[in-house]
Design a protein around this motif. Structure first.
Motif, PDB file in Angstrom:
ATOM      1  N   ARG A 492      -3.139  12.583   9.918  1.00  0.00           N
ATOM      2  CA  ARG A 492      -1.835  13.245   9.787  1.00  0.00           C
ATOM      3  C   ARG A 492      -0.997  12.416   8.826  1.00  0.00           C
ATOM      4  O   ARG A 492      -0.281  11.509   9.202  1.00  0.00           O
ATOM      5  N   GLY A 493      -1.147  12.736   7.549  1.00  0.00           N
ATOM      6  CA  GLY A 493      -0.537  11.959   6.480  1.00  0.00           C
ATOM      7  C   GLY A 493      -1.601  11.186   5.727  1.00  0.00           C
ATOM      8  O   GLY A 493      -2.793  11.228   6.063  1.00  0.00           O
ATOM      9  N   TRP A 494      -1.176  10.469   4.680  1.00  0.00           N
ATOM     10  CA  TRP A 494      -2.129   9.724   3.868  1.00  0.00           C
ATOM     11  C   TRP A 494      -1.453   8.511   3.252  1.00  0.00           C
ATOM     12  O   TRP A 494      -0.343   8.603   2.728  1.00  0.00           O
ATOM     13  N   ASP A 495      -2.137   7.362   3.336  1.00  0.00           N
ATOM     14  CA  ASP A 495      -1.621   6.103   2.810  1.00  0.00           C
ATOM     15  C   ASP A 495      -2.378   5.759   1.529  1.00  0.00           C
ATOM     16  O   ASP A 495      -3.471   5.199   1.575  1.00  0.00           O
ATOM     17  N   SER A 496      -1.801   6.067   0.386  1.00  0.00           N
ATOM     18  CA  SER A 496      -2.456   5.775  -0.888  1.00  0.00           C
ATOM     19  C   SER A 496      -2.424   4.298  -1.229  1.00  0.00           C
ATOM     20  O   SER A 496      -3.185   3.849  -2.092  1.00  0.00           O
ATOM     21  N   SER A 497      -1.556   3.523  -0.563  1.00  0.00           N
ATOM     22  CA  SER A 497      -1.453   2.095  -0.853  1.00  0.00           C
ATOM     23  C   SER A 497      -2.321   1.239   0.064  1.00  0.00           C
ATOM     24  O   SER A 497      -2.199   0.014   0.058  1.00  0.00           O
ATOM     25  N   ARG A 498      -3.204   1.839   0.846  1.00  0.00           N
ATOM     26  CA  ARG A 498      -4.063   1.094   1.767  1.00  0.00           C
ATOM     27  C   ARG A 498      -4.982   0.154   0.980  1.00  0.00           C
ATOM     28  O   ARG A 498      -5.242   0.386  -0.209  1.00  0.00           O
ATOM     29  N   PRO A 499      -5.527  -0.886   1.609  1.00  0.00           N
ATOM     30  CA  PRO A 499      -6.523  -1.722   0.925  1.00  0.00           C
ATOM     31  C   PRO A 499      -7.769  -0.900   0.581  1.00  0.00           C
ATOM     32  O   PRO A 499      -8.295  -0.169   1.418  1.00  0.00           O
ATOM     33  N   LYS A 500      -8.230  -1.038  -0.648  1.00  0.00           N
ATOM     34  CA  LYS A 500      -9.368  -0.237  -1.115  1.00  0.00           C
ATOM     35  C   LYS A 500     -10.680  -0.934  -0.771  1.00  0.00           C
ATOM     36  O   LYS A 500     -10.809  -2.154  -0.906  1.00  0.00           O
ATOM     37  N   VAL A 501     -11.648  -0.122  -0.341  1.00  0.00           N
ATOM     38  CA  VAL A 501     -12.958  -0.631   0.061  1.00  0.00           C
ATOM     39  C   VAL A 501     -14.007  -0.075  -0.892  1.00  0.00           C
ATOM     40  O   VAL A 501     -14.079   1.148  -1.084  1.00  0.00           O
ATOM     41  N   PRO A 502     -14.832  -0.923  -1.519  1.00  0.00           N
ATOM     42  CA  PRO A 502     -15.845  -0.403  -2.446  1.00  0.00           C
ATOM     43  C   PRO A 502     -16.909   0.417  -1.728  1.00  0.00           C
ATOM     44  O   PRO A 502     -17.200   0.191  -0.550  1.00  0.00           O
ATOM     45  N   THR A 503     -17.492   1.374  -2.430  1.00  0.00           N
ATOM     46  CA  THR A 503     -18.568   2.193  -1.894  1.00  0.00           C
ATOM     47  C   THR A 503     -19.912   1.510  -2.134  1.00  0.00           C
ATOM     48  O   THR A 503     -20.007   0.505  -2.833  1.00  0.00           O
ATOM     49  N   THR A 504     -20.960   2.072  -1.547  1.00  0.00           N
ATOM     50  CA  THR A 504     -22.304   1.519  -1.761  1.00  0.00           C
ATOM     51  C   THR A 504     -22.735   1.642  -3.213  1.00  0.00           C
ATOM     52  O   THR A 504     -23.582   0.871  -3.674  1.00  0.00           O
TER      53      THR A 504
END
Length: 688
Positions: A492-504
Motif C-alpha cells: 500500500r504505497g511505494w518507497d522509491s528511495s529504499r535501499p536497492k538490492v542487486p538481482t542475480t
C-alpha cells in the motif's frame, strides 16, 4: 509425396502465403467453383472457363502461383473452395504469428475459400501465453469462427467439436477444434446431449485425450470461466479489487471537502473485464466504458458487465442503473476509442482509468525505462478528459506484463513505471502518487500500480498547508487473502528511495569487473567512461583498483531512474560523475567499459555512436603516433549476451580496435562474452 500420389498438389510455402494469395485471387477474376456445382457466392451459374482451353487444362493465373512459384508448368490448377481444411499450427494465438493465424481463419471463411458445406479444423496450444481460465483458447477460436461466419452470407455453423490431449512434460494441452459449416437454408443441427460421446467409428480414445461434442462456449455467462480460473485471472481480480477500492476512497467519498460523486470509469482490458466488474460491484458508478481490443470478444465483455451492473444495482438498491459501454478496436486500442468518442469524453469526463497490458509479449526493459512516452496514457492526458479540476482526485491504474530478466535491481520495473507515470502527469500539471503496488510471476512478471492523481499541490501562504492535498492519503486495507500465485507481493504505497538490492543477473557484471580492473590498472587508465546496470560491481572494483585519482563518468543509457539513484551515491564518491548519456569528452577518455544487459543489436543501438566517435579518436592518435607523438594505451571492454562468432570483434572494429582477449561468463543459463581490446600490448588477465 507427389510421386506416390500424382493427384496431390504440393506447394512450397506457408499456409499464410497460400491463403493470402488465394484471398487476393478471390478478389480478382478467378474461377471459384464449389463442389456441388454452384459458384462460391451460391449461384448455379457455370464456372468461367479459361480462354482457349477447358477447365481440366486451364492455365493457372492466380496470385498464388506468383507468390509461391511452386506449381510445375505441366500441372494445371483451377482454384475452387475447399471442402476440408486442416491447419495444424500447434502454436498459440497470443503472438505476432498468432495474429497471422487469426487472419488465416477469417480469410478462409469471409473470402469464400470454403465450400458452403465444409469442415474446418485447426490445431493450437496455449504454450507461451497465460490463459484466463481453463480451455480459454478453445473459446477464442470458437468465437473467431462464429464471428467470421456471421459476416459471411449464406453460411452458418452446424457444429463445433473439440479434442484435446497432453504431451509428456509440463506442457499445456494441444487442442484440435473442428467446425462444420453448412448452408443457412439447412435445418439447424440437434444440440448434442450433455453426455455425448464420439461416433463409434472413432474407436477407443486414449486416456490422455478428451473429446467434447458440441462445444459450449463461455458466451457471456459470468460464472462459466469461474469453474477453472487460472493464475492470471486470480491475480487480476486482486489487482482490480485494489483499483476499485481506490475509486471508492477518492472519488465515491467526500475526500478533500468535495461531495462524493458517481464515478465515470474507463478501462482497457480483456473480455472478462475484471477491473470494470470490480468497480461496478464495489462503489457507486455512473458509467463504465471498456475497450476490448479483440472484436470477437466484445460480446462477452458486454454480457459480463451488464449482469454485474444489474446484480449490484439490485443488491444495493441503486438507481439509476450504471451505464455500460463496450467497444472493440485494433491494437491501437484506447487511442482509437478516445478519438472516436471525443464528444462524449469531454474535458473532465473521466474519473478513473485502467490500462491493462497483461497479455501478449512481455514488455522489454527499454520500454519500461521509456514508459513516460506510452501513447495511451499521454493521449488521454492530452485530451484533458481526466477529472482533476476543482480539487477533485482521479485514479490511474496500470498492469504490465514485464520482462524481469534484465532488471538493474530488485523491483526496478515498479520504479520505472512509477517514474514514467509521474513524469507524464507532471507535464500536464498533475501529481501522481502510487497508493498500491502488486507483483507476481505468471510465466513472466506481472506488475500493477494504482495512482492517486490530483492537481500539482500549491502551499497556502497563510497557513503553510497543502491546499490540494486530499485528506485520505493511503489506501485502506484490502479485504480477503492474496491469491496463491508465484512470488506474490503487494504494498500500500511505494518507497522509491529504499535501499536497492542487486538481482542475480548482476552476477555476470561482478565476474566481469575483475578482468576489467586488472586491465585498466596495467594500462594506467586515469579517465574512463563506465556503464553497468545498477553500478553495483564494476564501479566499486575499479575505484578500489585504480585509487582515488581516477575520473569516472558513469552513463545510465537514458535511464532517469538509475541516474537519480546514482547521483545520490556519486555525492560521496570524489571523481565520479553521473550522466544520463555519454558526455562530449567520452570519446577522448583513456578507457571505455560498457557492461550491458542485452545482445549485440541492443548494444549497437545504445552505444554505436560512441563507438564510432571513439574510433575516430583512436585513428587521430594513430596518425599522431606515426609522426612521433607518444601513444597512450587505450582500453575498450565490451560485455554482451549470446554473441555469435565474430560479433564482439565487429563491435571493437567500429571503435578502431582489435580484441586481445575474451572471457565467456555464464549467468542464469545464458552465456555472455566479455571482450577486451587495447591499443598497446598487455599481459593477459585471469581474474574470473
Amino acid at each position: 509425396m507427389v510421386a506416390a500420389e500424382p493427384d496431390i498438389l504440393a506447394l512450397c510455402g506457408t499456409s499464410h502465403t497460400l491463403i493470402s494469395a488465394l484471398a487476393v485471387g478471390d478478389a480478382v477474376e478467378c474461377p471459384w467453383v464449389s463442389l456441388d456445382g454452384c459458384s462460391a457466392n451460391g449461384s448455379s451459374s457455370p464456372p468461367p472457363s479459361s480462354s482457349g482451353a477447358d477447365s481440366a487444362n486451364a492455365t493457372l493465373v492466380t496470385p498464388a502461383a506468383v507468390a509461391l512459384g511452386a506449381i510445375p508448368a505441366r500441372r494445371r490448377y483451377v482454384p475452387s473452395p475447399f471442402s476440408f481444411v486442416w491447419l495444424d499450427y500447434c502454436g498459440t494465438l497470443a503472438s505476432r504469428a498468432g495474429r497471422q493465424r487469426q487472419t488465416d481463419l477469417r480469410q478462409l471463411i469471409e473470402r469464400g475459400l470454403l465450400c458452403r458445406r465444409s469442415v474446418l479444423a485447426v490445431t493450437l496450444t496455449s504454450r507461451g501465453s497465460q490463459p484466463w481460465y481453463k480451455d480459454e483458447l478453445v473459446d477464442t477460436v470458437v468465437l473467431l469462427i462464429v464471428g467470421a461466419v456471421a459476416r459471411t452470407p449464406g453460411v452458418v455453423v452446424g457444429a463445433i467439436d473439440c479434442c484435446s490431449y497432453r504431451i509428456e512434460g509440463p506442457h499445456p494441452p494441444m487442442y484440435t477444434i473442428l467446425a462444420r459449416l453448412q448452408p443457412s437454408e439447412d435445418p439447424p443441427p440437434r444440440a448434442p446431449d450433455a453426455d455425448a460421446v464420439p461416433h463409434p467409428s472413432i474407436g477407443d480414445i486414449p486416456s490422455n485425450l478428451r473429446y467434447t461434442a458440441g462445444w459450449r462456449c463461455a458466451d457471456g455467462t459470468p460464472n462459466a470461466p469461474r469453474r477453472a480460473p487460472c493464475q492470471l485471472l486470480l491475480a487480476s481480480e486482486r489487482m482490480a479489487q485494489a483499483f476499485a477500492l481506490a475509486v471508492a476512497t477518492w472519488i465515491g467519498s467526500s475526500d478533500n471537502g468535495c461531495p462524493p460523486r458517481r464515478a465515470r470509469v474507463l478501462t482497457l482490458e480483456s473480455k472478462l473485464a475484471p477491473v470494470a466488474g470490480a468497480v461496478l460491484a464495489q462503489c457507486g458508478v455512473e458509467c463504465v466504458s471498456t475497450v476490448v481490443v479483440d472484436a470477437d470478444q466484445a460480446a462477452i465483455a458486454t454480457a459480463v458487465l451488464n449482469q454485474a451492473a444489474t446484480t449490484h444495482a439490485a443488491g444495493a438498491q441503486q438507481s439509476p442503473l450504471a451505464r455500460v459501454h463496450v467497444e472493440s478496436h485494433d491494437r491501437r486500442g484506447l487511442r482509437n476509442f478516445l478519438e472516436r468518442n471525443g464528444d462524449r469524453l469531454a474535458v473532465g469526463q473521466v474519473d478513473a482509468v485502467w490500462l491493462g497490458y497483461e497479455r501478449g509479449k512481455p514488455r522489454p526493459t527499454r520500454e519500461l525505462v521509456a514508459c513516460d512516452g506510452w501513447t495511451d496514457l499521454n493521449h488521454l492526458l492530452s485530451t484533458g478528459a481526466l477529472a482533476c479540476e476543482a480539487g477533485h482526485t482521479a485514479v490511474i491504474g496500470v498492469m504490465i506484463n514485464a520482462d524481469r530478466t534484465k532488471l538493474c535491481w530488485e523491483a526496478a520495473d515498479v520504479d520505472w513505471i512509477v517514474a514514467g507515470v509521474r513524469a507524464s502527469t507532471a507535464r500536464h500539471g498533475l501529481d501522481a502518487t502510487p497508493v498500491y503496488v502488486a507483483r507476481c510471476t505468471i510465466g513472466s512478471a506481472q506488475v500493477a500500480v494504482v495512482f492517486r492523481v490530483s492537481r500539482a499541490r500549491a502551499v497556502s501562504a497563510g497557513t503553510g498547508a497543502d491546499s490540494a492535498a486530499p485528506r485520505t492519503t493511503t489506501l485502506p486495507p484490502l479485504r480477503g487473502t492474496p491469491p496463491t500465485v508465484s512470488n506474490w507481493e503487494e504494498y500500500r504505497g511505494w518507497d522509491s528511495s529504499r535501499p536497492k538490492v542487486p538481482t542475480t543477473a548482476s552476477d555476470k557484471h561482478r565476474r566481469a569487473a575483475g578482468p576489467c580492473g586488472a586491465i585498466l590498472a596495467q594500462a594506467g587508465s586515469k579517465t574512463l567512461v563506465l556503464h553497468e546496470p545498477g553500478f553495483f560491481s564494476a564501479l566499486p572494483t575499479i575505484l578500489a583498483t585504480l585509487g582515488s585519482d581516477v575520473t569516472v563518468d558513469c552513463c545510465t543509457d537514458g535511464d532517469a531512474v538509475q541516474l537519480a539513484e546514482l547521483s545520490l551515491r556519486c555525492a560521496e564518491l570524489p571523481g565520479v560523475q553521473a550522466h544520463i548519456d555519454p558526455p562530449e569528452s567520452a570519446a577522448e577518455a583513456d578507457a571505455l567499459v560498457l557492461l550491458t544487459e542485452g545482445g549485440v543489436a541492443a548494444f549497437a543501438r545504445s552505444w554505436g555512436k560512441l563507438l564510432d566517435a571513439w574510433g575516430e579518436s583512436v585513428a587521430r592518435e594513430s596518425v599522431a603516433a606515426a609522426r612521433g607523438s607518444t601513444p597512450r594505451n587505450r582500453v575498450l571492454a565490451i560485455l554482451v549476451d549470446c554473441p555469435k562468432e565474430g560479433e564482439v570483434d565487429a563491435l571493437a572494429a567500429r571503435a578502431g580496435m582489435i580484441v586481445v582477449e575474451t572471457h565467456p561468463i555464464w549467468c542464469n543459463s545464458r552465456q555472455a562474452v566479455l571482450g577486451i581490446a587495447a591499443t598497446l600490448p598487455l599481459e593477459e588477465t585471469d581474474c574470473l
